[in-house]
Scaffold this motif. Structure first.
Motif, short mmCIF file in Angstrom:
data_model
loop_
_atom_site.label_atom_id
_atom_site.label_comp_id
_atom_site.label_asym_id
_atom_site.label_seq_id
_atom_site.Cartn_x
_atom_site.Cartn_y
_atom_site.Cartn_z
N ALA A 5 0.77 -1.18 -0.13
CA ALA A 5 0.07 0.00 -0.14
C ALA A 5 0.75 1.13 -0.14
N LYS A 6 2.09 1.38 1.03
CA LYS A 6 2.71 2.20 0.62
C LYS A 6 3.49 2.76 -0.53
N ASN A 7 3.93 1.40 -1.11
CA ASN A 7 4.75 1.74 -2.41
C ASN A 7 3.54 2.28 -3.50
N LYS A 8 2.15 1.56 -3.26
CA LYS A 8 1.30 1.84 -4.28
C LYS A 8 0.66 3.46 -4.21
N ARG A 14 3.68 9.90 -7.37
CA ARG A 14 4.58 10.24 -8.15
C ARG A 14 4.33 10.46 -9.82
N ARG A 15 3.50 9.26 -10.16
CA ARG A 15 3.12 9.05 -11.54
C ARG A 15 2.12 10.47 -11.77
N LEU A 16 1.10 10.79 -10.71
CA LEU A 16 0.44 11.86 -10.94
C LEU A 16 1.25 13.11 -11.06
N ARG A 17 2.34 13.24 -10.31
CA ARG A 17 3.15 14.51 -10.59
C ARG A 17 3.75 14.55 -11.95
N ASN A 18 4.04 13.23 -12.48
CA ASN A 18 4.50 13.24 -13.74
C ASN A 18 3.58 13.46 -15.06
N GLY A 19 2.22 13.66 -14.78
CA GLY A 19 1.09 13.66 -15.62
C GLY A 19 0.71 12.46 -16.33
N ASP A 20 0.93 11.29 -15.54
CA ASP A 20 0.71 10.07 -16.38
C ASP A 20 -1.00 9.92 -16.25
N ARG A 70 2.76 10.63 4.09
CA ARG A 70 3.04 10.59 5.54
C ARG A 70 2.29 9.26 6.12
N GLY A 71 2.12 8.26 5.20
CA GLY A 71 1.87 6.85 5.67
C GLY A 71 0.55 6.70 4.79
N GLU A 72 0.38 5.26 4.98
CA GLU A 72 -0.94 4.78 4.40
C GLU A 72 -2.26 5.52 4.51
N GLY A 73 -2.94 5.91 3.59
CA GLY A 73 -3.98 6.75 3.34
C GLY A 73 -3.87 8.20 3.46
#
Length: 189
Positions: A5-8, A14-20, A70-73
């Motif tokens: 979940a953390k990685n997800k 990160r993907r949102l920041r990159n415009g994915d 800052r953590g899960e959720g």
């Protein structure tokens, strides 16, 4: 904490920041229902809610660089704050809680005893809350669901803390009456 979940969440942000573009669809698939429910607590009209949600999603994309994991959720919590903020902005623009902006001395209201809600479906409780007048509903939601103090609500809405407390009391009393009416109706069926 679930490592996946953390990685997800971190990966998704990160993907949102990159415009994915796929990341936005994934974000909405994960959090859309929850964020829509948050919005509906403040803006119960479906058409208005759609507009607020669209504005909220634009804000999420525009400000994703401000997000810090800052953590899960934490991504969901961050996005829900944006939805609440956009909902309140919408209500201000529509002047739907204009009556709260005035420093009016409200008479003290004795608090009714909370009725038991066991056996009442959550969607019925939600409907009863949405039937509250806009100002009452706004203070109720900020206090109950967002966990804000009367000081925080007062600063956010531009009212006195006593006004916030009074509006919460009135909202709870009206909600208690609605719950009792619902329960009496169910007994008659």
């Amino acid at each position: 904490m679930n490592f996946f979940a953390k990685n997800k969440e971190e990966n998704l942000s990160r993907r949102l920041r990159n415009g994915d573009s796929h990341a936005m669809r994934e974000f909405y698939a994960l959090y859309g229902t929850y964020l829509t429910a948050v919005c509906l607590r403040y803006v119960p009209d479906e058409e208005d809610m759609r507009d607020v949600m669209q504005d909220s999603m634009v804000q999420v994309i525009t400000h994703i660089s401000d997000f810090t994991y800052r953590g899960e959720g934490s991504l969901r919590a961050w996005a829900s704050k944006i939805v609440v903020s956009q909902s309140l902005r919408f209500l201000r623009e529509k002047k739907q809680y204009e009556w709260m902006m005035h420093d009016v001395e409200l008479p003290d209201v004795q608090e009714e005893e909370d009725p038991p809600i066991n056996g009442i479906p959550p969607d019925v409780i939600h409907q009863l809350v949405t039937e509250l007048p806009t100002g009452y509903r706004t203070v109720f939601n900020l206090y109950v669901f967002e966990g804000m103090s009367h000081q925080e609500i007062a600063r956010l809405l531009g009212i006195k803390p006593d006004t916030s407390a009074s509006q919460l009391c009135r909202a709870k009393n009206l909600l208690a009456k609605k719950i009792k009416q619902y329960q009496n109706l169910q007994k008659q069926l």
